[in-house]
Scaffold this active site. Structure first.
Site, PDB file in Angstrom:
ATOM      1  CG  ASP A   1      -1.859   1.177   1.260  1.00 34.68           C
ATOM      2  OD1 ASP A   1      -1.775   2.042   0.356  1.00 34.68           O
ATOM      3  OD2 ASP A   1      -2.689   1.243   2.178  1.00 34.68           O
TER       4      ASP A   1
ATOM      5  CG  ASN B   1       0.174   3.161 -13.678  1.00 34.41           C
ATOM      6  OD1 ASN B   1      -0.314   3.932 -14.508  1.00 34.41           O
ATOM      7  ND2 ASN B   1      -0.539   2.198 -13.108  1.00 34.41           N
TER       8      ASN B   1
ATOM      9  CE1 TYR C   1      -5.532  11.391 -11.088  1.00 30.33           C
ATOM     10  CE2 TYR C   1      -6.394  12.917 -12.728  1.00 30.33           C
ATOM     11  CZ  TYR C   1      -5.720  11.749 -12.413  1.00 30.33           C
ATOM     12  OH  TYR C   1      -5.241  10.950 -13.421  1.00 30.33           O
TER      13      TYR C   1
ATOM     14  CE  LYS D   1      -2.036  11.343 -11.446  1.00 32.96           C
ATOM     15  NZ  LYS D   1      -1.063  10.234 -11.381  1.00 32.96           N
TER      16      LYS D   1
END
Length: 268
Positions: free
Chosen positions: A59, A90, A156, A160
């Site tokens: 995890d 990824n 998010y 990113k």
């Protein structure tokens, strides 16, 4: 023999990146939370390509598990007398909803996985690649949302964006080394991520398949591209950054709603 470490390898783009690298003859260390799926993939790729595969359940959003991962990686490399020459960061997560309506614990997990884990693993990889001196490749899977600030994807998109800038800086700092760094910035991809993000596909307008994105991104990594956006429509979408901020936000929000809608039962 060269070995690749791939996080988030049990599904989606990560699974297909693993298949692409296996086809190139690299040994693989596959990392994700779900050990059963990893074991199945490891067996499939080892049998299909005659390579060595290792499945490590971890995890990455848990600091203790993350800190221990490279101990297992180093033990695997030593066992097979291999060098780690490829890292694909990824693993990532996000949820599509207004920021203030989301659970704070879920948002923190997004940051831990998308930023902290990626940064920690990049640091460990680069120093190991420096030590062995072989040509090496680091791919950080960012997102088109890391280039275009996307409404309802505040955390998010923000994380990113970090991945994209972080990668560009690493590329500059490592310019005189044999280490190449790539930020892959796909747009919408048909993977389980959409469901996890609380979305249902309405129209597949501009949404790409995982095998196609994986192939293009692996090719871009080996070509030494620093920031890579797969897909013509996604490349064109980048130019909306030239628009006024509010207009850009409105267009991005509306274009997202053409392809997806929120699942009524979605929650964090």
């Amino acid at each position: 023999m060269s070995t690749a470490l791939i996080t988030g390898a049990s599904s989606g783009i990560g699974l297909d990146i693993a298949r692409q690298l296996a086809a190139r003859g690299l040994n693989l260390i596959l990392v994700a939370r779900r050990k059963e799926l990893l074991d199945q993939l490891a067996d499939e790729l080892a049998a299909g390509h005659g390579i060595t595969t290792t499945a490590l359940a971890c995890d990455l959003a848990d600091r203790q598990s993350l800190g221990a991962l490279f101990d297992d990686v180093d033990a695997t490399l030593a066992k097979h007398n291999e060098h780690l020459t490829v890292l694909v960061n990824n693993a990532g997560t996000g949820f599509w909803a207004p920021f203030a309506d989301q659970d704070l614990a879920g948002l923190q997990r997004d940051i831990d996985l998308n930023v902290t884990a990626l940064t920690t693993l990049s640091h460990g990889f680069i120093n190991r690649a420096r030590a062995h001196g072989q040509r090496s490749y680091l791919m950080n899977v960012a997102s088109l949302a890391g280039i275009l600030p996307t409404p309802q994807y505040a955390t998010y998109s923000g994380t990113k964006g970090y991945v994209r800038f972080f990668t560009e800086i690493l590329d500059y700092e490592l310019r005189d080394s044999p280490i190449s760094v790539t930020a892959a910035c796909p747009g919408g991809v048909l993977t389980p991520f959409l469901d996890q993000a609380g979305q249902t596909v309405k129209k597949q307008t501009g949404i790409m398949t995982a095998p196609e994105v994986a192939r293009l991104c692996v090719d871009a990594m080996y070509a030494g591209k620093v920031v890579y956006v797969p897909g013509l429509l996604n490349k064109v979408a980048v130019y909306t950054n030239l628009l006024p901020r509010r207009l850009r936000g409105w267009l991005l929000e509306r274009s997202m709603m053409v392809s997806v809608e929120a699942r009524p039962d979605a929650s964090r």
